[in-house]
Design an enzyme around this catalytic site. Structure first.
Site, PDB file in Angstrom:
ATOM      1  N   THR A 150       0.805  -1.234   0.000  1.00 19.03           N
ATOM      2  CA  THR A 150       0.000   0.000   0.000  1.00 19.03           C
ATOM      3  C   THR A 150       0.836   1.280   0.000  1.00 19.03           C
ATOM      4  OG1 THR A 150      -0.238  -0.436   2.361  1.00 19.03           O
ATOM      5  CG2 THR A 150      -2.118  -0.970   0.969  1.00 19.03           C
ATOM      6  N   SER A 152       3.315   4.588   0.355  1.00 23.19           N
ATOM      7  CA  SER A 152       3.589   5.655   1.331  1.00 23.19           C
ATOM      8  C   SER A 152       2.927   6.950   0.884  1.00 23.19           C
ATOM      9  CB  SER A 152       5.102   5.870   1.441  1.00 23.19           C
ATOM     10  OG  SER A 152       5.612   6.295   0.186  1.00 23.19           O
ATOM     11  N   GLY A 192      13.517  17.104  -3.082  1.00 27.01           N
ATOM     12  CA  GLY A 192      13.919  18.519  -3.053  1.00 27.01           C
ATOM     13  C   GLY A 192      14.875  18.843  -4.191  1.00 27.01           C
ATOM     14  N   GLU A 194      15.525  16.966  -6.998  1.00 28.52           N
ATOM     15  CA  GLU A 194      14.990  16.715  -8.346  1.00 28.52           C
ATOM     16  C   GLU A 194      13.966  17.796  -8.729  1.00 28.52           C
ATOM     17  OE1 GLU A 194      15.665  11.864  -8.660  1.00 28.52           O
ATOM     18  OE2 GLU A 194      13.633  12.616  -8.794  1.00 28.52           O
ATOM     19  N   ASP A 319       7.220   0.393   0.050  1.00 24.66           N
ATOM     20  CA  ASP A 319       7.331   1.556   0.935  1.00 24.66           C
ATOM     21  C   ASP A 319       6.627   1.369   2.274  1.00 24.66           C
ATOM     22  OD1 ASP A 319       8.660   2.839  -1.116  1.00 24.66           O
ATOM     23  OD2 ASP A 319       7.319   4.583  -1.197  1.00 24.66           O
ATOM     24  N   LEU A 326      12.195   2.854  -2.436  1.00 23.94           N
ATOM     25  CA  LEU A 326      12.576   2.901  -3.841  1.00 23.94           C
ATOM     26  C   LEU A 326      11.730   1.914  -4.628  1.00 23.94           C
ATOM     27  CD1 LEU A 326      16.475   2.921  -3.477  1.00 23.94           C
ATOM     28  CD2 LEU A 326      14.996   4.857  -4.058  1.00 23.94           C
ATOM     29  N   HIS A 451      35.476   2.088 -26.126  1.00 25.25           N
ATOM     30  CA  HIS A 451      36.030   3.437 -26.229  1.00 25.25           C
ATOM     31  C   HIS A 451      35.411   4.160 -27.426  1.00 25.25           C
ATOM     32  CE1 HIS A 451      38.849   6.746 -26.015  1.00 25.25           C
ATOM     33  NE2 HIS A 451      39.014   6.637 -27.335  1.00 25.25           N
TER      34      HIS A 451
HETATM   35  P1  FAD Z   1       3.172   2.874  -4.169  1.00 26.80           P
HETATM   36  O1  FAD Z   1       3.829   3.142  -5.445  1.00 26.80           O
HETATM   37  O2  FAD Z   1       2.922   4.008  -3.251  1.00 26.80           O
HETATM   38  O3  FAD Z   1       1.795   2.166  -4.524  1.00 26.80           O
HETATM   39  C1  FAD Z   1       0.839   1.872  -3.570  1.00 26.80           C
HETATM   40  C2  FAD Z   1      -0.500   1.756  -4.268  1.00 26.80           C
HETATM   41  O4  FAD Z   1      -1.433   1.177  -3.366  1.00 26.80           O
HETATM   42  C3  FAD Z   1      -1.100   3.102  -4.688  1.00 26.80           C
HETATM   43  O5  FAD Z   1      -1.612   3.014  -5.990  1.00 26.80           O
HETATM   44  C4  FAD Z   1      -2.220   3.316  -3.687  1.00 26.80           C
HETATM   45  O6  FAD Z   1      -3.303   4.074  -4.211  1.00 26.80           O
HETATM   46  C5  FAD Z   1      -2.654   1.887  -3.441  1.00 26.80           C
HETATM   47  N1  FAD Z   1      -3.335   1.666  -2.165  1.00 26.80           N
HETATM   48  C6  FAD Z   1      -2.984   2.050  -0.928  1.00 26.80           C
HETATM   49  N2  FAD Z   1      -3.835   1.566  -0.005  1.00 26.80           N
HETATM   50  C7  FAD Z   1      -4.751   0.858  -0.700  1.00 26.80           C
HETATM   51  C8  FAD Z   1      -5.876   0.106  -0.328  1.00 26.80           C
HETATM   52  N3  FAD Z   1      -6.220  -0.063   0.961  1.00 26.80           N
HETATM   53  N4  FAD Z   1      -6.613  -0.471  -1.303  1.00 26.80           N
HETATM   54  C9  FAD Z   1      -6.284  -0.344  -2.609  1.00 26.80           C
HETATM   55  N5  FAD Z   1      -5.216   0.347  -3.021  1.00 26.80           N
HETATM   56  C10 FAD Z   1      -4.463   0.927  -2.070  1.00 26.80           C
HETATM   57  N6  FAD Z   1      11.828   5.540  -6.581  1.00 26.80           N
HETATM   58  C11 FAD Z   1      12.764   5.095  -7.424  1.00 26.80           C
HETATM   59  O7  FAD Z   1      13.225   3.960  -7.293  1.00 26.80           O
HETATM   60  N7  FAD Z   1      13.219   5.879  -8.457  1.00 26.80           N
HETATM   61  C12 FAD Z   1      12.759   7.131  -8.648  1.00 26.80           C
HETATM   62  O8  FAD Z   1      13.191   7.809  -9.581  1.00 26.80           O
HETATM   63  C13 FAD Z   1      11.787   7.634  -7.773  1.00 26.80           C
HETATM   64  N8  FAD Z   1      11.300   8.874  -7.930  1.00 26.80           N
HETATM   65  C14 FAD Z   1      10.342   9.327  -7.076  1.00 26.80           C
HETATM   66  C15 FAD Z   1       9.888  10.630  -7.233  1.00 26.80           C
HETATM   67  C16 FAD Z   1       8.938  11.131  -6.374  1.00 26.80           C
HETATM   68  C17 FAD Z   1       8.442  12.543  -6.560  1.00 26.80           C
HETATM   69  C18 FAD Z   1       8.394  10.299  -5.349  1.00 26.80           C
HETATM   70  C19 FAD Z   1       7.323  10.803  -4.431  1.00 26.80           C
HETATM   71  C20 FAD Z   1       8.851   9.017  -5.176  1.00 26.80           C
HETATM   72  C21 FAD Z   1       9.838   8.516  -6.030  1.00 26.80           C
HETATM   73  N9  FAD Z   1      10.352   7.235  -5.886  1.00 26.80           N
HETATM   74  C22 FAD Z   1      11.325   6.788  -6.726  1.00 26.80           C
HETATM   75  C23 FAD Z   1       9.872   6.333  -4.825  1.00 26.80           C
HETATM   76  C24 FAD Z   1       8.855   5.336  -5.401  1.00 26.80           C
HETATM   77  O9  FAD Z   1       7.787   6.060  -5.976  1.00 26.80           O
HETATM   78  C25 FAD Z   1       8.338   4.421  -4.317  1.00 26.80           C
HETATM   79  O10 FAD Z   1       9.405   3.819  -3.643  1.00 26.80           O
HETATM   80  C26 FAD Z   1       7.454   3.335  -4.918  1.00 26.80           C
HETATM   81  O11 FAD Z   1       6.347   3.903  -5.571  1.00 26.80           O
HETATM   82  C27 FAD Z   1       6.957   2.379  -3.840  1.00 26.80           C
HETATM   83  O12 FAD Z   1       6.180   1.396  -4.438  1.00 26.80           O
HETATM   84  P2  FAD Z   1       5.015   0.652  -3.633  1.00 26.80           P
HETATM   85  O13 FAD Z   1       4.442  -0.326  -4.574  1.00 26.80           O
HETATM   86  O14 FAD Z   1       5.519   0.192  -2.335  1.00 26.80           O
HETATM   87  O15 FAD Z   1       3.944   1.791  -3.298  1.00 26.80           O
HETATM   88  P1  NAI Z   2      14.284  12.357   1.817  1.00 29.73           P
HETATM   89  O1  NAI Z   2      14.270  11.461   2.987  1.00 29.73           O
HETATM   90  O2  NAI Z   2      15.073  11.992   0.629  1.00 29.73           O
HETATM   91  O3  NAI Z   2      14.777  13.804   2.255  1.00 29.73           O
HETATM   92  C1  NAI Z   2      14.131  14.541   3.227  1.00 29.73           C
HETATM   93  C2  NAI Z   2      15.045  15.665   3.665  1.00 29.73           C
HETATM   94  O4  NAI Z   2      14.288  16.576   4.441  1.00 29.73           O
HETATM   95  C3  NAI Z   2      16.197  15.188   4.530  1.00 29.73           C
HETATM   96  O5  NAI Z   2      17.397  15.736   4.065  1.00 29.73           O
HETATM   97  C4  NAI Z   2      15.819  15.687   5.919  1.00 29.73           C
HETATM   98  O6  NAI Z   2      16.936  15.994   6.720  1.00 29.73           O
HETATM   99  C5  NAI Z   2      15.048  16.940   5.572  1.00 29.73           C
HETATM  100  N1  NAI Z   2      14.102  17.380   6.596  1.00 29.73           N
HETATM  101  C6  NAI Z   2      13.311  16.609   7.380  1.00 29.73           C
HETATM  102  N2  NAI Z   2      12.545  17.404   8.172  1.00 29.73           N
HETATM  103  C7  NAI Z   2      12.849  18.677   7.866  1.00 29.73           C
HETATM  104  C8  NAI Z   2      12.394  19.942   8.318  1.00 29.73           C
HETATM  105  N3  NAI Z   2      11.455  20.039   9.254  1.00 29.73           N
HETATM  106  N4  NAI Z   2      12.935  21.059   7.800  1.00 29.73           N
HETATM  107  C9  NAI Z   2      13.890  20.979   6.825  1.00 29.73           C
HETATM  108  N5  NAI Z   2      14.368  19.814   6.352  1.00 29.73           N
HETATM  109  C10 NAI Z   2      13.850  18.674   6.858  1.00 29.73           C
HETATM  110  O7  NAI Z   2      12.733  12.568   1.460  1.00 29.73           O
HETATM  111  P2  NAI Z   2      12.007  13.138   0.175  1.00 29.73           P
HETATM  112  O8  NAI Z   2      12.899  13.990  -0.636  1.00 29.73           O
HETATM  113  O9  NAI Z   2      10.714  13.662   0.677  1.00 29.73           O
HETATM  114  O10 NAI Z   2      11.722  11.838  -0.661  1.00 29.73           O
HETATM  115  C11 NAI Z   2      11.050  10.739  -0.055  1.00 29.73           C
HETATM  116  C12 NAI Z   2      11.570   9.455  -0.581  1.00 29.73           C
HETATM  117  O11 NAI Z   2      11.089   9.226  -1.885  1.00 29.73           O
HETATM  118  C13 NAI Z   2      13.085   9.374  -0.723  1.00 29.73           C
HETATM  119  O12 NAI Z   2      13.725   9.090   0.481  1.00 29.73           O
HETATM  120  C14 NAI Z   2      13.237   8.279  -1.704  1.00 29.73           C
HETATM  121  O13 NAI Z   2      13.158   7.059  -1.015  1.00 29.73           O
HETATM  122  C15 NAI Z   2      12.026   8.453  -2.594  1.00 29.73           C
HETATM  123  N6  NAI Z   2      12.438   9.155  -3.816  1.00 29.73           N
HETATM  124  C16 NAI Z   2      13.348   8.547  -4.629  1.00 29.73           C
HETATM  125  C17 NAI Z   2      13.782   9.163  -5.769  1.00 29.73           C
HETATM  126  C18 NAI Z   2      14.823   8.500  -6.593  1.00 29.73           C
HETATM  127  O14 NAI Z   2      15.090   7.327  -6.366  1.00 29.73           O
HETATM  128  N7  NAI Z   2      15.428   9.186  -7.553  1.00 29.73           N
HETATM  129  C19 NAI Z   2      13.256  10.470  -6.188  1.00 29.73           C
HETATM  130  C20 NAI Z   2      12.348  11.048  -5.230  1.00 29.73           C
HETATM  131  C21 NAI Z   2      11.946  10.377  -4.105  1.00 29.73           C
END
Ligand code: FAD
Ligand code: NAI
Length: 472
Positions: A150, A152, A192, A194, A319, A326, A451
């Site tokens: 489900t 995060s 932040g 990205e 998550d 991730l 190369h």
């Molecule tokens: P989710 O993708 O959150 O999916 C959960 C699903 O469950 C959702 O569709 C939700 O609606 C559904 N759900 C929840 N509760 C219920 C319920 N009771 N019944 C039915 N459906 C339900 N990770 C990377 O590896 N690379 C990246 O580049 C990357 N970029 C990111 C950028 C951003 C802005 C954010 C926010 C996250 C990013 N992440 C990235 C993190 C990545 O999105 C998550 O780690 C990943 O989506 C987790 O997968 P999941 O299947 O656990 O959950």
């Molecule tokens: P994050 O955990 O990467 O970063 C949060 C940052 O906020 C930390 O540096 C923390 O010290 C800071 N922080 C916490 N409380 C604060 C406050 N009150 N004031 C100021 N700074 C504060 O979390 P973020 O960027 O929200 O992303 C969540 C998660 O989503 C990531 O940890 C990652 O797992 C996933 N994600 C992955 C991506 C990728 O793989 N390229 C891209 C975007 C998200």
């Protein structure tokens, strides 16, 4: 009449949909329940990652990078651009189209693999003959095994709820309708950096406020330092060690008060603020309490190393459980759980999960950082190679950064690889494979690399371990 399944997956994000496909491949009668809706109220499979995470952010990162290249870097190649303009609506529309292609792709994969899809919220309704009962809307499903995936939700600042107008989560951050003049990001983590990069490239003045005194504390210090230098040069203002106070919205925008690292009280006026201070595991509406599913103080479902919860035949992945948030980690756990249900030996190696931050330069790493090895008292050797000395990087016109290898001082086993620079997201795969096969730095140093390619920097960094780089 309840519909009977071998496996019911709750959540259709990368963890859930991949688990469902793998379970179906293994011959299980499988259902996946997901509640995500697009703006027309239709199902939008793929979860956070596809809808408001990985995919749309990478689409906007690419578009905004193209815009920046056209404006700032094409001239270096002798390409003259005049009348350069930004059609933000089109850029956002393209991003939405990319998302939809991915939503539709997953729906197609479900059909292909005969996964039954239910749109709505899934919740535990108790035990059933031979398993569990899970309800979704009016439907009742029974399952021998349930996989909870489900995901995060974004964490809000206390007392500052997201309105997605002025106070934005990742959702609002991906659909700002006009380029903000001034944008504040709270949290200089992955989102932040990205999202800050996207909006800076298209013209916003971006300030990032970070609570910790160190920049990217989880990243190898040398790499983080190099990245900080590059982002600052690009015009991203990053303030470390701040304490964010009041965030107040008004007709004109939003004001953010904070105490700086030097103890000065400051207030920033901005058009919008993006709060990216981490994410919280989501069990809302799952009715976990009613069946006694154990959740820890952070809200994460408690699982063992193999993703088993405290309830028999109930598994949890992605998550919503411990470990990095991730998409690829969620996927690997999904595959491993489906295989375990089939009596196989699914396995996830947490030591070789790569991290990538898709900024420019990209940052990617796998394994231990130098500071972690020092803290653990491990004897190691380090070697690095700058992209400045790589022919392909010069041809690309992108020579920022380096590849860095860390290997055990005696065995030479690779313990960590850290990259800041062009295409780090792709280059890191070689390091992941090498570590998965427990290769030594010498193995990489002796492998022929094409190369001219950026991957030669990886070979050279491995050679640098024994101070025998050939091109630096
Ligand atoms: P989710 O993708 O959150 O999916 C959960 C699903 O469950 C959702 O569709 C939700 O609606 C559904 N759900 C929840 N509760 C219920 C319920 N009771 N019944 C039915 N459906 C339900 N990770 C990377 O590896 N690379 C990246 O580049 C990357 N970029 C990111 C950028 C951003 C802005 C954010 C926010 C996250 C990013 N992440 C990235 C993190 C990545 O999105 C998550 O780690 C990943 O989506 C987790 O997968 P999941 O299947 O656990 O959950
Ligand atoms: P994050 O955990 O990467 O970063 C949060 C940052 O906020 C930390 O540096 C923390 O010290 C800071 N922080 C916490 N409380 C604060 C406050 N009150 N004031 C100021 N700074 C504060 O979390 P973020 O960027 O929200 O992303 C969540 C998660 O989503 C990531 O940890 C990652 O797992 C996933 N994600 C992955 C991506 C990728 O793989 N390229 C891209 C975007 C998200």
């Amino acid at each position: 009449m309840a519909k009977e399944f071998d496996v019911v997956v709750i959540g259709g994000g990368p963890g859930g949909y991949i688990a469902a496909i793998r379970a179906a491949q293994l011959g299980f009668n499988t259902a996946c329940i997901d509640e995500w809706k697009n703006k027309d109220g239709k199902p939008a499979l793929g979860g956070t990652c596809t809808n408001v995470g990985c995919i749309p952010s990478k689409a906007l990162l690419q578009s905004s990078e193209n815009f920046e290249h056209a404006g700032k870097h094409f001239a270096d190649h002798g390409i003259q651009v005049s009348g350069l303009g930004l059609d933000l609506a089109k850029m956002l529309g393209r991003k939405d189209a990319v998302v939809k292609q991915n939503n539709d792709g997953i729906q197609y994969l479900f059909k292909k693999n005969k996964v039954s899809f239910f749109h709505g919220r899934g919740s535990f309704a108790g035990k059933a003959e031979g398993g569990w009962q899970v309800n979704v809307g009016e439907e009742s499903l029974t399952a021998r095994h349930v996989i909870v995936a489900t995901g995060s939700n974004p964490r809000a600042l206390p007392g500052v709820p997201f309105d997605e107008e002025k106070v934005l989560s990742n959702d609002g951050a991906l659909r700002i309708p006009a380029v903000p003049r001034k944008l504040v990001l709270i949290g200089s983590g992955v989102i932040g950096l990205e999202m800050g990069s996207v909006w800076r490239r298209v013209g916003a003045e971006v300030t990032v406020l970070e609570a910790l005194p160190t920049f990217l504390g989880a990243v190898d210090e040398q790499i983080a330092k190099e990245a900080h230098k590059a982002f600052t040069k690009q015009g991203l203002k990053i303030e470390l060690g701040v304490k964010v106070g009041e965030v107040k919205t008004s007709g004109a925008g939003v004001s953010v008060s904070y105490t700086s690292a030097k103890g000065e009280e400051q207030t920033l006026q901005a058009d919008r603020v993006i709060v990216s201070i981490g994410r919280v595991p989501n069990t809302i509406g799952l009715n976990a309490e009613s069946v006694g599913l154990k959740v820890d103080e952070r809200g994460a479902i408690v699982v063992d190393d193999e993703c088993r919860t405290n309830l028999p035949n109930v598994w949890a992945i992605g998550d919503v459980v411990r470990g990095p948030m991730l998409a690829h980690k969620a996927e690997e756990e999904g595959v491993a759980v489906a295989e375990r249900i089939a009596g196989q030996h699914g396995h996830v190696n947490f030591n070789t999960i790569p991290w990538v931050i898709y900024t420019s330069p990209e940052i990617a790493w796998v394994g231990q950082t130098e500071q972690q090895l020092k803290a653990a008292g491990v004897k190691y050797k380090a070697g690095s190679f700058p992209f400045m000395a790589n022919g392909r990087a010069r041809a690309l016109g992108d020579t920022t950064g380096m590849v860095k290898f860390l290997a055990h001082a005696e065995s030479d086993e690779i313990l960590g690889v850290h990259i800041v620079g062009p295409m780090a997201s792709e280059l890191i795969s070689e390091a992941v494979v090498a570590m998965e096969f427990r290769a030594s730095a010498e193995d990489i140093a002796r492998i022929c690399h094409a190369h001219p390619s950026l991957s030669e920097a990886t070979k050279e960094a491995a050679l640098a371990i024994d101070k025998r780089t050939l091109n630096f």
